[in-house]
Motif scaffolding. Structure first.
Motif, PDB file in Angstrom:
ATOM      1  N   ALA A  87      29.365  37.655  36.418  1.00  0.00           N
ATOM      2  CA  ALA A  87      29.957  36.379  34.785  1.00  0.00           C
ATOM      3  C   ALA A  87      28.445  37.189  34.038  1.00  0.00           C
ATOM      4  CB  ALA A  87      30.338  35.266  35.741  1.00  0.00           C
ATOM      5  N   LEU A  88      27.630  37.589  34.254  1.00  0.00           N
ATOM      6  CA  LEU A  88      26.513  37.354  33.394  1.00  0.00           C
ATOM      7  C   LEU A  88      27.224  38.916  32.130  1.00  0.00           C
ATOM      8  CD1 LEU A  88      23.354  37.036  35.422  1.00  0.00           C
ATOM      9  CD2 LEU A  88      24.226  35.404  34.063  1.00  0.00           C
ATOM     10  N   ALA A  89      27.864  39.590  32.997  1.00  0.00           N
ATOM     11  CA  ALA A  89      27.878  40.629  31.645  1.00  0.00           C
ATOM     12  C   ALA A  89      29.578  40.035  31.264  1.00  0.00           C
ATOM     13  CB  ALA A  89      27.934  41.563  32.462  1.00  0.00           C
ATOM     14  N   GLY A  90      30.536  39.481  31.943  1.00  0.00           N
ATOM     15  CA  GLY A  90      31.599  38.988  31.505  1.00  0.00           C
ATOM     16  C   GLY A  90      32.770  39.947  32.195  1.00  0.00           C
ATOM     17  N   ARG A  91      32.818  40.781  33.366  1.00  0.00           N
ATOM     18  CA  ARG A  91      33.063  41.176  34.282  1.00  0.00           C
ATOM     19  C   ARG A  91      32.965  40.901  35.462  1.00  0.00           C
ATOM     20  NH1 ARG A  91      33.224  43.080  29.033  1.00  0.00           N
ATOM     21  NH2 ARG A  91      32.815  44.757  28.333  1.00  0.00           N
ATOM     22  N   VAL A  92      34.135  39.872  35.729  1.00  0.00           N
ATOM     23  CA  VAL A  92      34.090  39.515  37.045  1.00  0.00           C
ATOM     24  C   VAL A  92      35.445  40.521  37.397  1.00  0.00           C
ATOM     25  CG1 VAL A  92      35.300  37.560  37.798  1.00  0.00           C
ATOM     26  CG2 VAL A  92      33.392  36.778  36.628  1.00  0.00           C
ATOM     27  N   GLY A  93      35.141  41.178  38.740  1.00  0.00           N
ATOM     28  CA  GLY A  93      36.867  42.361  38.503  1.00  0.00           C
ATOM     29  C   GLY A  93      37.450  41.968  39.617  1.00  0.00           C
ATOM     30  N   THR A  94      37.729  40.134  39.733  1.00  0.00           N
ATOM     31  CA  THR A  94      38.785  39.751  40.861  1.00  0.00           C
ATOM     32  C   THR A  94      38.614  38.216  40.518  1.00  0.00           C
ATOM     33  OG1 THR A  94      38.170  41.161  41.861  1.00  0.00           O
ATOM     34  CG2 THR A  94      40.009  39.501  42.590  1.00  0.00           C
ATOM     35  N   GLY A 102      44.616  34.903  41.834  1.00  0.00           N
ATOM     36  CA  GLY A 102      45.682  34.030  42.405  1.00  0.00           C
ATOM     37  C   GLY A 102      45.379  32.662  43.178  1.00  0.00           C
ATOM     38  N   VAL A 103      43.696  32.468  43.763  1.00  0.00           N
ATOM     39  CA  VAL A 103      43.959  31.245  44.925  1.00  0.00           C
ATOM     40  C   VAL A 103      43.207  30.189  43.334  1.00  0.00           C
ATOM     41  CG1 VAL A 103      41.444  31.993  45.615  1.00  0.00           C
ATOM     42  CG2 VAL A 103      43.336  30.014  46.362  1.00  0.00           C
ATOM     43  N   LEU A 104      42.689  30.829  42.372  1.00  0.00           N
ATOM     44  CA  LEU A 104      42.288  29.920  41.565  1.00  0.00           C
ATOM     45  C   LEU A 104      40.995  30.222  40.345  1.00  0.00           C
ATOM     46  CD1 LEU A 104      41.966  26.802  40.067  1.00  0.00           C
ATOM     47  CD2 LEU A 104      39.725  27.126  41.547  1.00  0.00           C
ATOM     48  N   GLY A 105      42.257  30.983  39.599  1.00  0.00           N
ATOM     49  CA  GLY A 105      42.227  31.828  38.185  1.00  0.00           C
ATOM     50  C   GLY A 105      42.966  31.249  36.822  1.00  0.00           C
ATOM     51  N   LEU A 106      42.454  30.644  35.763  1.00  0.00           N
ATOM     52  CA  LEU A 106      42.716  30.048  34.751  1.00  0.00           C
ATOM     53  C   LEU A 106      43.072  31.634  33.597  1.00  0.00           C
ATOM     54  CD1 LEU A 106      43.698  27.794  32.558  1.00  0.00           C
ATOM     55  CD2 LEU A 106      41.165  27.716  32.248  1.00  0.00           C
ATOM     56  N   THR A 164      47.963  43.675  45.497  1.00  0.00           N
ATOM     57  CA  THR A 164      47.081  42.478  44.865  1.00  0.00           C
ATOM     58  C   THR A 164      47.493  42.599  43.826  1.00  0.00           C
ATOM     59  OG1 THR A 164      45.915  44.356  44.997  1.00  0.00           O
ATOM     60  CG2 THR A 164      45.571  43.777  47.228  1.00  0.00           C
ATOM     61  N   GLU A 165      48.265  41.695  43.435  1.00  0.00           N
ATOM     62  CA  GLU A 165      48.662  41.670  41.898  1.00  0.00           C
ATOM     63  C   GLU A 165      47.579  40.603  41.439  1.00  0.00           C
ATOM     64  OE1 GLU A 165      50.016  37.903  43.952  1.00  0.00           O
ATOM     65  OE2 GLU A 165      50.066  39.875  44.373  1.00  0.00           O
ATOM     66  N   ASP A 166      46.956  40.177  41.474  1.00  0.00           N
ATOM     67  CA  ASP A 166      45.721  39.402  40.590  1.00  0.00           C
ATOM     68  C   ASP A 166      44.531  40.269  40.159  1.00  0.00           C
ATOM     69  OD1 ASP A 166      44.867  39.886  43.822  1.00  0.00           O
ATOM     70  OD2 ASP A 166      44.927  37.154  43.554  1.00  0.00           O
ATOM     71  N   ILE A 167      44.143  41.274  41.630  1.00  0.00           N
ATOM     72  CA  ILE A 167      43.104  42.506  40.768  1.00  0.00           C
ATOM     73  C   ILE A 167      43.323  43.263  39.875  1.00  0.00           C
ATOM     74  CG2 ILE A 167      41.326  44.087  42.751  1.00  0.00           C
ATOM     75  CD1 ILE A 167      42.216  41.966  44.931  1.00  0.00           C
ATOM     76  N   GLU A 168      45.045  43.866  40.588  1.00  0.00           N
ATOM     77  CA  GLU A 168      45.233  44.623  39.617  1.00  0.00           C
ATOM     78  C   GLU A 168      45.215  44.098  38.439  1.00  0.00           C
ATOM     79  OE1 GLU A 168      48.002  46.825  37.335  1.00  0.00           O
ATOM     80  OE2 GLU A 168      48.347  44.918  38.012  1.00  0.00           O
ATOM     81  N   LEU A 169      46.077  42.796  37.849  1.00  0.00           N
ATOM     82  CA  LEU A 169      46.281  42.720  36.091  1.00  0.00           C
ATOM     83  C   LEU A 169      44.409  41.999  35.674  1.00  0.00           C
ATOM     84  CD1 LEU A 169      47.599  40.648  34.300  1.00  0.00           C
ATOM     85  CD2 LEU A 169      47.514  38.820  36.014  1.00  0.00           C
ATOM     86  N   THR A 170      43.960  41.366  36.926  1.00  0.00           N
ATOM     87  CA  THR A 170      42.554  41.254  36.205  1.00  0.00           C
ATOM     88  C   THR A 170      41.973  43.097  35.713  1.00  0.00           C
ATOM     89  OG1 THR A 170      42.147  39.766  37.860  1.00  0.00           O
ATOM     90  CG2 THR A 170      40.061  40.677  36.372  1.00  0.00           C
ATOM     91  N   TRP A 171      41.770  43.822  36.242  1.00  0.00           N
ATOM     92  CA  TRP A 171      41.597  45.222  36.437  1.00  0.00           C
ATOM     93  C   TRP A 171      42.006  45.576  35.092  1.00  0.00           C
ATOM     94  CZ3 TRP A 171      41.313  48.186  40.821  1.00  0.00           C
ATOM     95  CH2 TRP A 171      40.271  48.018  42.088  1.00  0.00           C
ATOM     96  N   ARG A 172      43.192  45.754  34.419  1.00  0.00           N
ATOM     97  CA  ARG A 172      43.935  45.493  33.131  1.00  0.00           C
ATOM     98  C   ARG A 172      43.776  44.706  32.181  1.00  0.00           C
ATOM     99  NH1 ARG A 172      49.650  44.604  33.678  1.00  0.00           N
ATOM    100  NH2 ARG A 172      49.719  44.184  35.132  1.00  0.00           N
ATOM    101  N   LEU A 173      43.272  43.857  32.399  1.00  0.00           N
ATOM    102  CA  LEU A 173      42.465  43.156  30.754  1.00  0.00           C
ATOM    103  C   LEU A 173      41.305  43.300  31.150  1.00  0.00           C
ATOM    104  CD1 LEU A 173      43.430  39.612  32.380  1.00  0.00           C
ATOM    105  CD2 LEU A 173      44.655  40.583  30.885  1.00  0.00           C
ATOM    106  N   LEU A 174      40.374  43.695  32.103  1.00  0.00           N
ATOM    107  CA  LEU A 174      39.011  44.145  31.519  1.00  0.00           C
ATOM    108  C   LEU A 174      39.062  45.576  30.690  1.00  0.00           C
ATOM    109  CD1 LEU A 174      37.640  43.436  35.391  1.00  0.00           C
ATOM    110  CD2 LEU A 174      36.619  42.530  32.956  1.00  0.00           C
ATOM    111  N   GLN A 175      40.420  46.556  31.420  1.00  0.00           N
ATOM    112  CA  GLN A 175      40.532  47.928  31.016  1.00  0.00           C
ATOM    113  C   GLN A 175      40.841  47.836  28.975  1.00  0.00           C
ATOM    114  OE1 GLN A 175      43.305  49.839  33.879  1.00  0.00           O
ATOM    115  NE2 GLN A 175      41.823  50.868  34.472  1.00  0.00           N
ATOM    116  N   ALA A 176      41.335  46.881  28.436  1.00  0.00           N
ATOM    117  CA  ALA A 176      42.392  46.616  27.182  1.00  0.00           C
ATOM    118  C   ALA A 176      40.854  45.817  26.199  1.00  0.00           C
ATOM    119  CB  ALA A 176      43.217  45.164  27.958  1.00  0.00           C
TER     120      ALA A 176
END
Length: 167
Positions: A43-50, A53-57, A75-87
Motif C-alpha cells: 500500500a505504501l506504493a499504491g500497488r496492493v496486488g489483491t 472479494g471478502v472485503l474490497g471497495l 480467482t476473479e478478484d485477483i485477476e481484476l486487481t491486476w488488470r486495474l494495476l496494469q491500466a
C-alpha cells in the motif's frame, strides 16, 4: 479512495472469527501476518496486488473500464486487481476496515478449498500440506518484504495526490 481518484480499489482486513483448534489458529496467523504484512507494505506504493472479494471497495467506473469481473476465472478478484494495476490505477489497503470470516476447521475442507477439486486428494500428503503451505508463504512474504521493512519505503514510491494536513 476519497483521497485520490487514481485509486480504483481498496482492500480491507479480514479477521478469522472461529479460532478453535490448530487448523483455524494457523489460518488466523496466516491471515494476520501475510495479508497484513504484504498489504501494508504494498500500500505504501499504491500497488496492493489483491483486493479480495471478502472485503474490497472498487471504483465502479474503473472496473467497467477494464472489463469488469471475469466469471471464467477461479480467482476473479485477483485477476481484476491486476488488470486495474496494469491500466495504471492505484490500489490501497484500509487496515481499519474489518470483516469477520469463518475458515475451514478441518484439514480435508481446507485442502478442498485451496486446491482444484479435480486433483485426487489421495495423491497429496495431507498432514504435510498445511505446514508446507504456511511455511513457504511466510518465507516468501518475509523475504520479499524484508528490504522495505528494514530500510523503509523509498520516498519516490509513495505518491500523495492531495496534501495531508495534521488538523
Amino acid at each position: 479512495m476519497l483521497r485520490s481518484p487514481r485509486y480504483a480499489a481498496i482492500a480491507g482486513s479480514p479477521r478469522v472469527t472461529n479460532r478453535r483448534g490448530l487448523i483455524t489458529v494457523m489460518q488466523m496467523l496466516e491471515t494476520a501476518s501475510l495479508i497484513g504484512l504484504m498489504r501494508r507494505t504494498h500500500a505504501l506504493a499504491g500497488r496492493v496486488g489483491t483486493v479480495a472479494g471478502v472485503l474490497g471497495l472498487f471504483r465502479r467506473d474503473a472496473v467497467l473500464a477494464v472489463g469488469g469481473y471475469d466469471a471464467t476465472m477461479a480467482t476473479e478478484d485477483i485477476e481484476l486487481t491486476w488488470r486495474l494495476l496494469q491500466a495504471g490505477h492505484l490500489t490501497g489497503f484500509a487496515p481499519n476496515a474489518l470483516v469477520g470470516m469463518q475458515v475451514p476447521q478441518n484439514l480435508r475442507t481446507l485442502v478442498d478449498l485451496r486446491l482444484d477439486r479435480q486433483l485426487p486428494l489421495a495423491c497429496l500428503p495431507l498432514p504435510v500440506y498445511p505446514l508446507a503451505y504456511w511455511t513457504l508463504n511466510a518465507c516468501a512474504a518475509l523475504t520479499s518484504q524484508a528490504r522495505g521493512l528494514i530500510g523503509g519505503p523509498r520516498k519516490k514510491r509513495v505518491v500523495w495526490d492531495i496534501e495531508r494536513t495534521d488538523g
